[in-house]
Design an enzyme around this catalytic site. Structure first.
Site, PDB file in Angstrom:
ATOM      1  N   TYR A 114       1.095  -1.519  -0.186  1.00 29.78           N
ATOM      2  CA  TYR A 114       0.073   0.221   0.200  1.00 29.78           C
ATOM      3  C   TYR A 114       0.819   1.546  -0.130  1.00 29.78           C
ATOM      4  O   TYR A 114       0.376   2.601  -0.127  1.00 29.78           O
ATOM      5  CB  TYR A 114      -0.999  -0.179   1.256  1.00 29.78           C
TER       6      TYR A 114
ATOM      7  N   LYS B 225       3.245 -14.938   2.279  1.00 31.07           N
ATOM      8  CA  LYS B 225       3.439 -15.720   1.149  1.00 31.07           C
ATOM      9  C   LYS B 225       4.460 -16.156   0.203  1.00 31.07           C
ATOM     10  O   LYS B 225       5.142 -15.991  -0.969  1.00 31.07           O
ATOM     11  CB  LYS B 225       2.590 -15.009  -0.325  1.00 31.07           C
TER      12      LYS B 225
ATOM     13  N   ASP C  29      -3.162 -18.034   1.534  1.00 31.27           N
ATOM     14  CA  ASP C  29      -4.584 -18.815   0.828  1.00 31.27           C
ATOM     15  C   ASP C  29      -4.679 -19.918   2.152  1.00 31.27           C
ATOM     16  O   ASP C  29      -6.101 -20.311   2.466  1.00 31.27           O
ATOM     17  CB  ASP C  29      -3.919 -19.397  -0.608  1.00 31.27           C
TER      18      ASP C  29
ATOM     19  N   ASP D  53      -5.303  -6.857   6.058  1.00 24.00           N
ATOM     20  CA  ASP D  53      -6.527  -5.892   5.781  1.00 24.00           C
ATOM     21  C   ASP D  53      -7.258  -6.988   5.467  1.00 24.00           C
ATOM     22  O   ASP D  53      -8.774  -6.768   5.942  1.00 24.00           O
ATOM     23  CB  ASP D  53      -5.815  -5.431   3.942  1.00 24.00           C
TER      24      ASP D  53
ATOM     25  N   ASP E  44     -11.135  -8.067   8.051  1.00 19.84           N
ATOM     26  CA  ASP E  44     -12.293  -7.807   7.755  1.00 19.84           C
ATOM     27  C   ASP E  44     -12.766  -9.567   7.691  1.00 19.84           C
ATOM     28  O   ASP E  44     -14.016  -9.856   7.610  1.00 19.84           O
ATOM     29  CB  ASP E  44     -12.783  -7.403   6.022  1.00 19.84           C
TER      30      ASP E  44
END
Ligand code: NAD
Length: 357
Positions: free
Chosen positions: A142, A191, A223, A247, A251
């Site tokens: 980001y 990852k 994943d 992020d 959620d």
């Protein structure tokens, strides 16, 4: 001792829910012999209306001079058509950056009394959900280099993920320290089978491991983590991960607990100054109606007592009061589910919690 708290009430339901948290803090102060003083700070849509900008300099100064900051929520349809730099959300980014907050801490807890609200199969819900996601907040993709260009095959765009060892170490340490205060289990999510930045993340986390021999540490690919969160959330205690993975996963973790009106969050930096806020937004659809669930904000106040003021007993007292009223069947409209109970308004729910403190 007196603690100075900046109150960013913000927009929509923000003022209503912050008022509830203040009542709870005052009751805690009276019970345990602390005093809290409050300064209202303008930020978000209300600041745009009053001053023309979402985050006036004076607001930043007041927050930096306080012992901690509590935020309701900012934004609403009234300000949705303004240009990007004048949007209410800019206030949040501006505050996080001015206060140098690099760790976002989000607990996801399924209260026993609300197992029926959990969207997962009842067998999974009954095993319990009580985890914390720690998300790196100021680095990664980001904030990396990004751009657009035109190549041989046409237009393209790119974003880059960059993490330094020092950025990973400081967030990693928060993960280990948090695990030491809980069930001593830390899962680091990356990852590393694909991304170089994740391989550095993993190496750095492994180097930290020896400093915390009591913590049961494991790595998990992102994943797999997304699947495990819905397959068996009870396996997680503390989770630490990068900005983008955090992020998304935070959620997902919030959703599986059933109501966004219940979940608090904290953003922390190096010192004790932090920003505490519910994870939900300003809920313009119910603003001013007196029906908003104040629990996420009240639990954010408990996090502030625990993390910024080191008042663990007082934080426990608030969390136990919330659990007790939920166990008794007290419900605001958003967590009513199949219950036939009459939904409580914001002030009635707050009053019920105050009675338990
Ligand atoms: P939202 O979280 O405000 O609302 C989503 C739904 O949940 C709505 O139906 C709302 O009524 C309900 N809800 C939220 N909090 C509740 C509570 N405490 N009690 C009962 N019901 C509750 O999300 P949204 O509608 O996508 O966004 C509304 C505004 O909030 C937008 O302007 C958005 O940009 C802003 N927002 C701000 C923050 C923040 O300040 N941190 C975070 C998210 C969204």
């Amino acid at each position: 001792m007196n603690y100075k708290i900046a109150l960013v009430k913000g927009d929509g339901i923000g003022p209503e829910i912050i008022d509830s948290a203040v009542l709870v803090l005052n009751k805690i102060g009276a019970k345990f012999g602390h005093s809290f003083s409050y300064t209202d700070v303008l930020a978000g849509g209300c600041a745009i209306d009053a001053t023309g900008v979402p985050l006036p300099e004076e607001s930043v100064r007041t927050c930096l001079e306080s012992d901690s900051v509590m935020l309701g929520a900012v934004g609403g349809p009234k300000w949705d058509t303004l240009p990007g730099h004048l949007r209410p959300e800019k206030a949040l980014l501006g505050l996080r950056s001015a206060m140098k907050l690099y760790a976002n801490i989000r607990p996801a807890v399924l209260h026993r009394a609300l197992v029926s609200e959990c969207p997962l199969k009842s067998g999974i819900a009954e095993e319990g959900i009580d985890l914390i996601i720690i998300r790196e907040l100021t680095g990664g993709i980001y904030f990396g280099e990004s751009g657009r260009g035109v190549g041989e095959t046409g237009p393209y765009a790119f974003d880059t993920e960059l993490y330094s060892v020092s950025e990973i170490e400081r967030i990693g340490r928060i993960g280990f320290e948090m695990a030491m205060k809980r069930r001593k289990k830390l899962t680091s999510i990356d990852k590393a089978n694909v991304l170089e930045s994740s391989r550095l993340w993993r190496e750095t986390m492994h180097a930290l491991r020896s400093e915390y021999p009591e913590v049961e540490y494991s790595d998990m690919l992102v994943d797999n983590a997304a699947m495990q969160l819905v397959r068996k959330p009870s396996q997680f205690d503390v989770v630490v991960t990068s900005n983008m993975f955090g992020d998304i996963l935070s959620d997902e973790a919030s959703m599986i607990t059933g109501s966004i009106g219940l979940l608090p969050s904290a953003s922390l930096g190096t010192g004790t100054l932090g920003m505490y806020e519910p994870i939900h937004g300003s809920a313009p659809d119910i603003a001013g109606k007196g029906v908003a669930n104040p629990i996420a904000t009240i639990l954010s106040a408990a996090m502030m007592l625990r993390f910024s003021f080191n008042l663990a007993k007082e934080a426990d007292c608030i969390e136990n009061a919330v659990a007790a009223v939920l166990a008794e069947g007290a419900r605001t409209a958003d967590i009513l589910g199949d219950s036939k109970a009459k939904p409580l308004g914001t002030s009635e729910m707050t009053e019920r919690i105050l009675q338990k403190i």
